[in-house]
Scaffold this active site. Structure first.
Site, PDB file in Angstrom:
ATOM      1  N   LEU A  60      42.524  30.972  34.847  1.00 49.79           N
ATOM      2  CA  LEU A  60      43.802  30.727  34.165  1.00 49.79           C
ATOM      3  C   LEU A  60      44.526  29.603  34.906  1.00 49.79           C
ATOM      4  O   LEU A  60      44.912  29.755  36.060  1.00 49.79           O
ATOM      5  CB  LEU A  60      44.654  31.999  34.154  1.00 49.79           C
ATOM      6  N   ALA A  61      44.672  28.486  34.237  1.00 45.74           N
ATOM      7  CA  ALA A  61      45.183  27.299  34.934  1.00 45.74           C
ATOM      8  C   ALA A  61      46.207  26.549  34.111  1.00 45.74           C
ATOM      9  O   ALA A  61      46.381  25.344  34.272  1.00 45.74           O
ATOM     10  CB  ALA A  61      44.012  26.384  35.287  1.00 45.74           C
ATOM     11  N   ARG A  91      58.660  23.988  38.793  1.00 45.23           N
ATOM     12  CA  ARG A  91      59.317  24.370  40.049  1.00 45.23           C
ATOM     13  C   ARG A  91      58.714  23.631  41.241  1.00 45.23           C
ATOM     14  O   ARG A  91      59.325  23.479  42.279  1.00 45.23           O
ATOM     15  CB  ARG A  91      59.200  25.882  40.269  1.00 45.23           C
ATOM     16  N   GLN A 101      45.521  25.926  26.253  1.00 41.90           N
ATOM     17  CA  GLN A 101      46.606  26.849  25.917  1.00 41.90           C
ATOM     18  C   GLN A 101      47.837  25.964  25.745  1.00 41.90           C
ATOM     19  O   GLN A 101      48.439  25.538  26.732  1.00 41.90           O
ATOM     20  CB  GLN A 101      46.836  27.867  27.048  1.00 41.90           C
ATOM     21  N   THR A 103      49.712  35.633  30.693  1.00 42.88           N
ATOM     22  CA  THR A 103      48.340  35.698  31.223  1.00 42.88           C
ATOM     23  C   THR A 103      47.364  36.270  30.194  1.00 42.88           C
ATOM     24  O   THR A 103      46.212  35.834  30.121  1.00 42.88           O
ATOM     25  CB  THR A 103      48.314  36.562  32.495  1.00 42.88           C
ATOM     26  N   TYR A 138      34.903 -12.442  44.170  1.00 42.76           N
ATOM     27  CA  TYR A 138      35.540 -12.299  42.862  1.00 42.76           C
ATOM     28  C   TYR A 138      36.064 -13.644  42.417  1.00 42.76           C
ATOM     29  O   TYR A 138      36.842 -14.285  43.133  1.00 42.76           O
ATOM     30  CB  TYR A 138      36.698 -11.291  43.007  1.00 42.76           C
ATOM     31  N   TYR A 158      36.490  -9.999  55.813  1.00 42.21           N
ATOM     32  CA  TYR A 158      36.325  -9.229  54.577  1.00 42.21           C
ATOM     33  C   TYR A 158      34.901  -9.383  54.063  1.00 42.21           C
ATOM     34  O   TYR A 158      34.428 -10.505  53.854  1.00 42.21           O
ATOM     35  CB  TYR A 158      37.315  -9.700  53.493  1.00 42.21           C
ATOM     36  N   ARG A 198      31.740 -29.056  56.740  1.00 39.03           N
ATOM     37  CA  ARG A 198      33.123 -29.430  57.003  1.00 39.03           C
ATOM     38  C   ARG A 198      33.207 -30.934  57.182  1.00 39.03           C
ATOM     39  O   ARG A 198      32.220 -31.590  57.529  1.00 39.03           O
ATOM     40  CB  ARG A 198      33.709 -28.672  58.199  1.00 39.03           C
ATOM     41  N   ASN A 205      48.492  43.579  42.868  1.00 44.80           N
ATOM     42  CA  ASN A 205      47.497  42.960  41.988  1.00 44.80           C
ATOM     43  C   ASN A 205      47.393  41.480  42.336  1.00 44.80           C
ATOM     44  O   ASN A 205      48.365  40.740  42.244  1.00 44.80           O
ATOM     45  CB  ASN A 205      47.970  43.149  40.532  1.00 44.80           C
TER      46      ASN A 205
HETATM   47  C1  UD1 Z   1      50.534  38.026  37.455  1.00 44.52           C
HETATM   48  C2  UD1 Z   1      50.305  39.524  37.224  1.00 44.52           C
HETATM   49  C3  UD1 Z   1      50.785  40.299  38.443  1.00 44.52           C
HETATM   50  C4  UD1 Z   1      50.093  39.794  39.686  1.00 44.52           C
HETATM   51  C5  UD1 Z   1      50.297  38.298  39.836  1.00 44.52           C
HETATM   52  C6  UD1 Z   1      49.490  37.743  40.976  1.00 44.52           C
HETATM   53  C7  UD1 Z   1      50.628  39.658  34.819  1.00 44.52           C
HETATM   54  C8  UD1 Z   1      51.495  40.148  33.727  1.00 44.52           C
HETATM   55  N1  UD1 Z   1      51.047  39.919  36.050  1.00 44.52           N
HETATM   56  O1  UD1 Z   1      51.935  37.827  37.495  1.00 44.52           O
HETATM   57  O2  UD1 Z   1      50.512  41.671  38.260  1.00 44.52           O
HETATM   58  O3  UD1 Z   1      50.568  40.473  40.828  1.00 44.52           O
HETATM   59  O4  UD1 Z   1      49.874  37.608  38.646  1.00 44.52           O
HETATM   60  O5  UD1 Z   1      49.853  36.397  41.181  1.00 44.52           O
HETATM   61  O6  UD1 Z   1      49.602  39.109  34.549  1.00 44.52           O
HETATM   62  N2  UD1 Z   1      48.874  31.406  33.392  1.00 44.52           N
HETATM   63  C9  UD1 Z   1      48.372  30.709  32.332  1.00 44.52           C
HETATM   64  N3  UD1 Z   1      49.011  30.787  31.134  1.00 44.52           N
HETATM   65  C10 UD1 Z   1      50.110  31.548  30.937  1.00 44.52           C
HETATM   66  C11 UD1 Z   1      50.618  32.261  32.045  1.00 44.52           C
HETATM   67  C12 UD1 Z   1      49.981  32.195  33.263  1.00 44.52           C
HETATM   68  O7  UD1 Z   1      47.390  29.995  32.442  1.00 44.52           O
HETATM   69  O8  UD1 Z   1      50.615  31.559  29.814  1.00 44.52           O
HETATM   70  C13 UD1 Z   1      48.186  31.331  34.696  1.00 44.52           C
HETATM   71  C14 UD1 Z   1      49.026  30.742  35.789  1.00 44.52           C
HETATM   72  O9  UD1 Z   1      48.823  29.340  35.897  1.00 44.52           O
HETATM   73  C15 UD1 Z   1      48.499  31.441  37.015  1.00 44.52           C
HETATM   74  C16 UD1 Z   1      48.053  32.796  36.491  1.00 44.52           C
HETATM   75  O10 UD1 Z   1      47.903  32.639  35.108  1.00 44.52           O
HETATM   76  O11 UD1 Z   1      47.389  30.774  37.543  1.00 44.52           O
HETATM   77  C17 UD1 Z   1      49.050  33.890  36.827  1.00 44.52           C
HETATM   78  O12 UD1 Z   1      50.250  33.604  36.162  1.00 44.52           O
HETATM   79  P1  UD1 Z   1      51.668  33.896  36.796  1.00 44.52           P
HETATM   80  O13 UD1 Z   1      52.728  33.439  35.879  1.00 44.52           O
HETATM   81  O14 UD1 Z   1      51.708  33.405  38.199  1.00 44.52           O
HETATM   82  O15 UD1 Z   1      51.632  35.488  36.774  1.00 44.52           O
HETATM   83  P2  UD1 Z   1      52.692  36.412  37.456  1.00 44.52           P
HETATM   84  O16 UD1 Z   1      53.829  36.565  36.556  1.00 44.52           O
HETATM   85  O17 UD1 Z   1      52.937  35.972  38.835  1.00 44.52           O
END
Ligand code: UD1
Ligand code: CA
Length: 477
Positions: free
Chosen positions: A13-14, A20, A74, A80, A388, A367, A441, A171
């Protein structure tokens, strides 16, 4: 893990935004020890041999870091759970086995954790295995509620009662799922919460509610869940990564004068007996042989270096350097260069996309671009390869034992034969045969007394001479 017959997939998930972090693009491209966070995560997944990888991203800018992975977009960041839904097209044809879900912004996930969690996942026959970590400050994370050896629930920070808020097992955001169970649970997660988001933790709750087994693997690595939402957290990740790299190299017999300004990426290899001096930074896939002295103030990126080299106050990128080579101070070796053994490259020399043969010496202010230089050559001070012409870059060849005089210009494409010489100040625009001297020269003539008038004027301007000017050979009064 070859023993497991079924398919393993990984979804990263990236799609985090860099707001921020004040990053211009995707947050996962922020670097820790010179390496994008996403690459850390991809490399950990690859080291664990989890099969095919899919990166869920919000922008095209992740493409190069995610090379070799399928990319799912996405477009709206809806949580997530929604992020994993975006990877359905990747998961559905691969629904037989298990899927690892990782966070692209938690760079310290590691092979032992991933493989240990998979072993437990298999052993317990879990539909989901959450990777947890024990942390001192659990605020912000989902808390793990266990029941016996299974997972009862994950309670998000904002939903914790006082007792749950005290729980320090959190988690990490990484999970193993049975792919089929994950896809089915995704069908029924809702966004009826304050944020209007789809949470992946709800998929875990749905799996538990169905009476399927859920487990929890507690990682030994205390940093698995650490991510960066702001620059201060990014600095903390950098400090942790760098400290662990330095400790690894200390154990392997690398010497550090002090660690000030030393930054070493996670994929750098250093031979025993190397010394890393202050302000030296080693990034990417650097592989350094034994007994080298790097720095002070050296920057190497993706370089292979042999044994016993000295690289002082210089920069080298994407190049291969032999053994017992002396470089610096103030040398810039640009990508695509191949420096053979026992070469000496001195101050203010730039080398680009060129090969330099064994034992050649390029001591100052030179160079060399797009060139193939032989062995045991000597370059005088101030040689310039004119590679060049404003439209095209062309190659120059210099044979073995050639002697390139000071302030020679070599206009590409041109070749200087073995053991040929160029006279100082020569502009070489035609090939020089082996053993010849290129002399290009104008013959010098001296005009006696020419300077006298000039000097007279100068002295008048300055309001007199401090000593008699006769000694200059003129006829001044
Ligand atoms: C999530 C977990 C939480 C856990 C924490 C660890 C959920 C609801 N909660 O929370 O239990 O302790 O991670 O860091 O999942 N991302 C996407 N698309 C989105 C949202 C997030 O790609 O729409 C990616 C973010 O870039 C990140 C990861 O998912 O890499 C986690 O997202 P983040 O918003 O940090 O989750 P938390 O709310 O911190
Ligand atoms: Ca997070």
């Amino acid at each position: 893990m070859g023993a497991y017959a079924s398919q393993l997939n990984c979804v990263i998930l990236a799609a985090g935004e860099g707001k921020r972090m004040h990053a211009s693009g995707s947050k996962v491209l922020c670097k820790v020890a010179g390496k994008e966070m996403l690459r850390w995560v991809i490399d950990a997944a690859r080291a664990s041999q989890v099969g095919e990888l899919c990166v869920v991203a919000s922008g095209k800018d992740v493409e190069s870091a995610a090379e070799g992975c399928e990319i799912c977009e996405q477009t709206k960041r809806l949580g997530t759970g929604h992020a994993v839904m975006c990877a359905r097209g990747f998961l559905e044809p691969r629904a037989q086995g298990d899927t690892l879900v990782l966070c692209g912004d938690a760079p310290f996930i590691d092979r032992d954790t991933i493989c240990g969690a998979l072993d437990l996942h298999r052993l317990q026959g879990n539909a989901v295995t959450v990777i947890s970590a024990e942390v001192e400050k659990p605020a912000g994370y989902g808390r793990i509620i266990r029941r016996g050896d299974s997972l009862a629930a994950i309670v998000e920070d904002r939903d914790c009662n006082d007792a749950e808020a005290e729980i320090q097992e959190i988690n990490s955001g990484a999970y193993w799922f049975k792919t089929r169970a994950l896809l089915e649970a995704l069908e029924s997660i809702k966004n009826n919460n304050a944020q209007g988001e789809y949470y992946l933790t709800d998929a875990v709750a749905i799996i538990i509610a169905k009476g399927l087994r859920a487990g929890c693997f507690r990682a030994e690595n205390e940093f698995v869940a650490l991510g960066a939402n702001r620059p201060s957290e990014l600095l903390r990740l950098n400090e942790i990564a760098n400290r662990s790299a330095i400790e690894r190299h200390l154990e392997n017999g690398v010497h550090f004068v002090c660690a000030d300004g030393v930054v070493i990426g996670p994929d750098v290899e250093l031979g025993a007996g190397c010394t890393v001096e202050p302000n030296t930074q080693l990034y990417g896939r650097c592989k350094i042989g034994e007994g080298c002295v790097l720095g002070p103030g050296t920057l190497l990126t993706d370089c292979e270096v042999g044994e016993g080299c000295l690289i002082n106050a210089s920069q080298c990128a994407q190049s291969k350097i032999g053994s017992r080579v002396r470089i610096g101070p103030y040398v810039n070796i640009r990508p695509g260069s191949l420096i053979a053994d026992e070469v000496k490259i001195g101050d203010f020399v730039e080398i680009k996309n060129s090969s330099i043969g064994r034992g050649s010496s390029i001591a100052h202010l030179t160079y060399i671009g797009d060139s193939d230089v032989g062995s045991f050559c000597n370059f005088g001070c101030g040689v310039v390869v004119v590679n060049y012409d404003g439209e095209e870059k062309r190659r120059t060849t210099v044979g073995d034992y050639a002697f390139i005089g000071c302030n020679t210009n070599l206009i590409a494409p041109v070749s200087v034969g073995d053991a040929a010489y160029t006279a100082a100040g020569t502009t070489v625009a035609q090939d020089v045969p082996a053993g010849a001297l290129a002399l290009g020269r104008v013959k010098q003539r001296n005009i006696e007394g020419w300077a006298a008038k000039k000097l007279q004027k100068y002295i008048e301007k300055k309001g007199g001479a401090p000593y008699a000017p006769q000694q200059f050979g003129g006829n001044l009064k």
